[in-house]
Each structure stands twice: as structure tokens, then as C-alpha cells.
Design a protein around this motif. Structure first.
Motif, PDB file in Angstrom:
ATOM      1  N   UNK A 274       5.555   6.969   4.472  1.00 31.44           N
ATOM      2  CA  UNK A 274       5.936   8.091   5.324  1.00 31.44           C
ATOM      3  C   UNK A 274       6.521   9.245   4.527  1.00 31.44           C
ATOM      4  N   UNK A 275       7.386   8.923   3.566  1.00 27.40           N
ATOM      5  CA  UNK A 275       7.962   9.964   2.721  1.00 27.40           C
ATOM      6  C   UNK A 275       6.898  10.615   1.843  1.00 27.40           C
ATOM      7  N   UNK A 276       5.964   9.806   1.360  1.00 29.87           N
ATOM      8  CA  UNK A 276       4.870  10.336   0.533  1.00 29.87           C
ATOM      9  C   UNK A 276       4.035  11.337   1.316  1.00 29.87           C
TER      10      UNK A 276
ATOM     11  N   UNK B 155       0.824  -1.206   0.000  1.00 35.15           N
ATOM     12  CA  UNK B 155       0.000   0.000   0.000  1.00 35.15           C
ATOM     13  C   UNK B 155       0.854   1.251   0.000  1.00 35.15           C
ATOM     14  N   UNK B 156       0.392   2.256  -0.724  1.00 35.16           N
ATOM     15  CA  UNK B 156       0.888   3.624  -0.616  1.00 35.16           C
ATOM     16  C   UNK B 156      -0.349   4.502  -0.458  1.00 35.16           C
ATOM     17  N   UNK B 157      -0.199   5.788  -0.139  1.00 36.39           N
ATOM     18  CA  UNK B 157      -1.383   6.643  -0.021  1.00 36.39           C
ATOM     19  C   UNK B 157      -2.214   6.749  -1.297  1.00 36.39           C
ATOM     20  N   UNK B 158      -1.676   6.308  -2.432  1.00 37.28           N
ATOM     21  CA  UNK B 158      -2.416   6.426  -3.695  1.00 37.28           C
ATOM     22  C   UNK B 158      -2.629   5.097  -4.421  1.00 37.28           C
TER      23      UNK B 158
ATOM     24  N   UNK C 149       0.471  13.610  11.059  1.00 40.12           N
ATOM     25  CA  UNK C 149       0.296  12.479  11.986  1.00 40.12           C
ATOM     26  C   UNK C 149       0.482  11.148  11.258  1.00 40.12           C
ATOM     27  N   UNK C 150      -0.141  11.009  10.083  1.00 39.36           N
ATOM     28  CA  UNK C 150      -0.010   9.766   9.313  1.00 39.36           C
ATOM     29  C   UNK C 150       1.423   9.547   8.838  1.00 39.36           C
ATOM     30  N   UNK C 151       2.111  10.642   8.491  1.00 37.29           N
ATOM     31  CA  UNK C 151       3.506  10.527   8.052  1.00 37.29           C
ATOM     32  C   UNK C 151       4.379   9.994   9.181  1.00 37.29           C
ATOM     33  N   UNK C 152       4.170  10.511  10.389  1.00 32.49           N
ATOM     34  CA  UNK C 152       4.953  10.055  11.538  1.00 32.49           C
ATOM     35  C   UNK C 152       4.635   8.597  11.863  1.00 32.49           C
ATOM     36  N   UNK C 153       3.343   8.250  11.856  1.00 32.24           N
ATOM     37  CA  UNK C 153       2.951   6.881  12.205  1.00 32.24           C
ATOM     38  C   UNK C 153       3.475   5.878  11.191  1.00 32.24           C
ATOM     39  N   UNK C 154       3.355   6.203   9.904  1.00 35.22           N
ATOM     40  CA  UNK C 154       3.840   5.276   8.878  1.00 35.22           C
ATOM     41  C   UNK C 154       5.354   5.108   8.960  1.00 35.22           C
ATOM     42  N   UNK C 155       6.070   6.203   9.242  1.00 33.75           N
ATOM     43  CA  UNK C 155       7.527   6.144   9.340  1.00 33.75           C
ATOM     44  C   UNK C 155       7.960   5.306  10.532  1.00 33.75           C
ATOM     45  N   UNK C 156       7.325   5.524  11.699  1.00 34.29           N
ATOM     46  CA  UNK C 156       7.671   4.756  12.894  1.00 34.29           C
ATOM     47  C   UNK C 156       7.330   3.278  12.728  1.00 34.29           C
ATOM     48  N   UNK C 157       6.320   2.982  11.895  1.00 33.49           N
ATOM     49  CA  UNK C 157       5.939   1.590  11.654  1.00 33.49           C
ATOM     50  C   UNK C 157       6.852   0.911  10.631  1.00 33.49           C
ATOM     51  N   UNK C 158       7.804   1.669  10.087  1.00 41.80           N
ATOM     52  CA  UNK C 158       8.742   1.095   9.131  1.00 41.80           C
ATOM     53  C   UNK C 158       8.315   1.178   7.688  1.00 41.80           C
ATOM     54  N   UNK C 159       7.165   1.812   7.425  1.00 41.70           N
ATOM     55  CA  UNK C 159       6.697   1.965   6.045  1.00 41.70           C
ATOM     56  C   UNK C 159       7.228   3.305   5.526  1.00 41.70           C
TER      57      UNK C 159
ATOM     58  N   UNK D 205       6.086  14.520   2.038  1.00 38.22           N
ATOM     59  CA  UNK D 205       6.131  15.384   0.860  1.00 38.22           C
ATOM     60  C   UNK D 205       4.825  16.148   0.689  1.00 38.22           C
ATOM     61  N   UNK D 206       3.685  15.473   0.950  1.00 40.50           N
ATOM     62  CA  UNK D 206       2.390  16.145   0.858  1.00 40.50           C
ATOM     63  C   UNK D 206       2.274  17.262   1.878  1.00 40.50           C
ATOM     64  N   UNK D 207       2.729  17.006   3.120  1.00 40.69           N
ATOM     65  CA  UNK D 207       2.686  18.033   4.165  1.00 40.69           C
ATOM     66  C   UNK D 207       3.570  19.225   3.802  1.00 40.69           C
ATOM     67  N   UNK D 208       4.750  18.937   3.260  1.00 40.53           N
ATOM     68  CA  UNK D 208       5.661  20.026   2.846  1.00 40.53           C
ATOM     69  C   UNK D 208       5.055  20.841   1.709  1.00 40.53           C
ATOM     70  N   UNK D 209       4.373  20.167   0.791  1.00 38.46           N
ATOM     71  CA  UNK D 209       3.739  20.864  -0.325  1.00 38.46           C
ATOM     72  C   UNK D 209       2.621  21.776   0.174  1.00 38.46           C
ATOM     73  N   UNK D 210       1.836  21.305   1.145  1.00 35.47           N
ATOM     74  CA  UNK D 210       0.788  22.144   1.724  1.00 35.47           C
ATOM     75  C   UNK D 210       1.401  23.337   2.450  1.00 35.47           C
ATOM     76  N   UNK D 211       2.495  23.091   3.195  1.00 39.55           N
ATOM     77  CA  UNK D 211       3.181  24.200   3.868  1.00 39.55           C
ATOM     78  C   UNK D 211       3.705  25.222   2.871  1.00 39.55           C
ATOM     79  N   UNK D 212       4.245  24.746   1.755  1.00 35.94           N
ATOM     80  CA  UNK D 212       4.732  25.664   0.715  1.00 35.94           C
ATOM     81  C   UNK D 212       3.583  26.460   0.103  1.00 35.94           C
ATOM     82  N   UNK D 213       2.407  25.814  -0.042  1.00 37.20           N
ATOM     83  CA  UNK D 213       1.237  26.514  -0.586  1.00 37.20           C
ATOM     84  C   UNK D 213       0.771  27.620   0.359  1.00 37.20           C
ATOM     85  N   UNK D 214       0.783  27.345   1.667  1.00 36.17           N
ATOM     86  CA  UNK D 214       0.414  28.371   2.648  1.00 36.17           C
ATOM     87  C   UNK D 214       1.383  29.550   2.568  1.00 36.17           C
ATOM     88  N   UNK D 215       2.681  29.238   2.493  1.00 33.37           N
ATOM     89  CA  UNK D 215       3.694  30.291   2.401  1.00 33.37           C
ATOM     90  C   UNK D 215       3.551  31.083   1.109  1.00 33.37           C
TER      91      UNK D 215
END
Length: 246
Positions: free
Chosen positions: A219-221, A51-54, A205-215, A224-234
Motif C-alpha cells: 500500500x505504501x509502495x 509480494x510487493x509491486x516489484x 485504487x490498488x493502494x487503497x485495496x492493499x492497505x485495507x487488506x493489511x498489506x 508513493x507511486x501515486x504521489x510521484x505521478x502527482x508531483x510529475x503532473x504538477x
């Protein structure tokens, strides 16, 4: 297990995972959900998920053959009520027949989300609450109405990143224009009080949980989505400030 039953079980498993990811669930929970539903039927064994987010790729083994299914995830949102109902279904899946699980999934899919006007109103109330939290009771009315405008923008059925850019532009330029109109208010507090409407809390939250679970891929996906949203706000905020400077 008969071929008809195995195909029916595969469809139920894929629907549950797809609904969970579309509602904003994390990849780890979706994998556990799909495997548990699959193993609730005595004729299925050795479920495997990629599974991936998409994307969802799932397979399991029956007595005579291996069933494999794949699908793409679109129209992702945040629906905690739907996630809770899917988890309730999973917790009772051992006691349900395939027909009953299909009926439960149909009911979950048919259930409508909160009406748009309610979500817009909630945006204004949340913004006003943050205004009080930041110690600016005099500007709460302005914060509330600007929050309503931001909520109206964010609830449009359009590209999410574009809507976040527009909303951050709106909440930044409105207090500046009010200040230019001789309506004195704390521009910084008004802007900051409305920004939480756009912060990708569930994505982080999902990025942290997926990363800690070893996925790490998921987690990177999500990161990247969170960073893109942050860039959009900026970008929206910077564009508003740039327009006012000009």
C-alpha cells in the motif's frame, strides 16, 4: 509429486502472478491467484507468498521437499483485459491440467494490446468528453486535438514519469499559446479536461485495496507511486507556467 511436475507447477504459478502484477493488478489479488493455482494440484500444499509491486517470492510444499521461486517485476502497465482473462483462468484452474494452464498463459502473453493509434484517438475522445462534462462545448475541438497530442506523448515507450511531465507541460502550454495567438478559449477548462489522462486512478485504487487488506508495504509502495505521478503532473504544469512568465 515428481520433481519435474513440481518445477512445472512453480513456473505456472510464478507466470500467473507476474502477468497479473505487470498488468496493473493489486498484490492481494495476485497472492490469492497464485495460492489457488498452486492448490489446484493435489500434490502441492502450504503455499506462501511474499509480494510487493516489484517483487515476487513464492514457496510451496510437496511430499518430499519445498519449492521456492523468486522474480522481479518490470514493465508494469494497465491492462484490464489481461487481468480479466487471468481471473477466468484461476476460476477454472481446478478443471485444467498443467499443460492446459500453460497453453492458456501462452495465449494471454501472445495477445496484443490495443494499437497505439487507437489509444491516441481514445485520449482525444476522452478529453473532449471531459470538456463537455465541464460545460465548455465551444472549445471541444481544441481539447480534442490537445488530447491527441497528450495521448501521443503518454503512449511512448519511455520513462513513465518523464512522459507525464512532458504531457502535462504540453496540455498546459498549448492553450496559453493559443490565447496569445488571439484564439480565445477557456484555458482552465482546456487544461483540466486533459489532466484525467494522467491521473493515476488504478494506482490509487490498488493502494487503497492493499492497505485495507493489511498489506501495508504494498500500500505504501503504491501510494508513493501515486504521489510521484502527482508531483510529475504538477512539475510539468508549473514548468509550462514558468516558461510563459519568462
Amino acid at each position: 509429486m515428481e520433481p519435474y511436475e513440481s518445477s512445472r507447477l512453480a513456473k505456472i504459478v510464478m507466470r500467473s502472478g507476474k502477468l497479473l502484477l505487470q498488468s496493473g493488478g493489486d498484490v492481494v489479488s495476485a497472492e490469492e491467484t497464485m495460492k489457488r493455482i498452486c492448490l489446484s494440484h493435489p500434490g502441492a500444499s502450504k503455499p506462501e507468498c511474499v509480494l510487493t509491486p516489484t517483487t515476487i517470492l513464492f514457496s510451496f510444499k510437496t511430499e518430499h521437499h519445498i519449492i521456492t521461486r523468486a522474480c522481479k517485476i518490470t514493465k508494469v502497465g494497465n491492462d484490464l483485459v489481461r487481468i480479466a482473462k487471468i481471473h477466468d483462468l484461476v476460476n477454472n484452474c481446478e478443471n485444467l491440467s498443467m499443460k492446459e494452464m500453460e497453453e492458456e498463459l501462452d495465449a494471454i502473453e501472445r495477445e496484443k494490446t490495443h494499437p497505439r493509434w487507437l489509444r491516441i484517438l481514445a485520449s482525444g475522445i476522452c478529453s473532449a468528453g471531459f470538456g463537455l462534462f465541464f460545460g465548455d462545448p465551444l472549445d471541444v475541438l481544441f481539447i480534442f486535438f490537445i488530447g491527441l497530442g497528450a495521448g501521443w506523448i503518454l503512449t511512448n515507450k519511455s520513462n513513465r514519469i518523464l512522459m507525464i511531465i512532458c504531457a502535462s507541460f504540453f496540455v498546459t502550454i498549448c492553450p496559453i499559446l493559443l490565447e496569445h495567438a488571439s484564439i480565445h478559449l477557456s484555458i482552465e477548462t482546456v487544461v483540466v479536461s486533459n489532466m484525467p489522462l494522467m491521473v493515476p486512478g488504478m494506482v490509487i485504487f490498488n493502494a487503497i485495496r492493499d492497505t485495507l487488506a493489511g498489506n501495508y508495504q504494498a500500500g505504501l509502495n503504491r501510494t508513493a507511486e501515486a504521489c510521484l505521478i502527482g508531483a510529475a503532473i504538477a512539475a510539468g504544469t508549473g514548468l509550462a507556467l514558468g516558461v510563459m512568465v519568462l
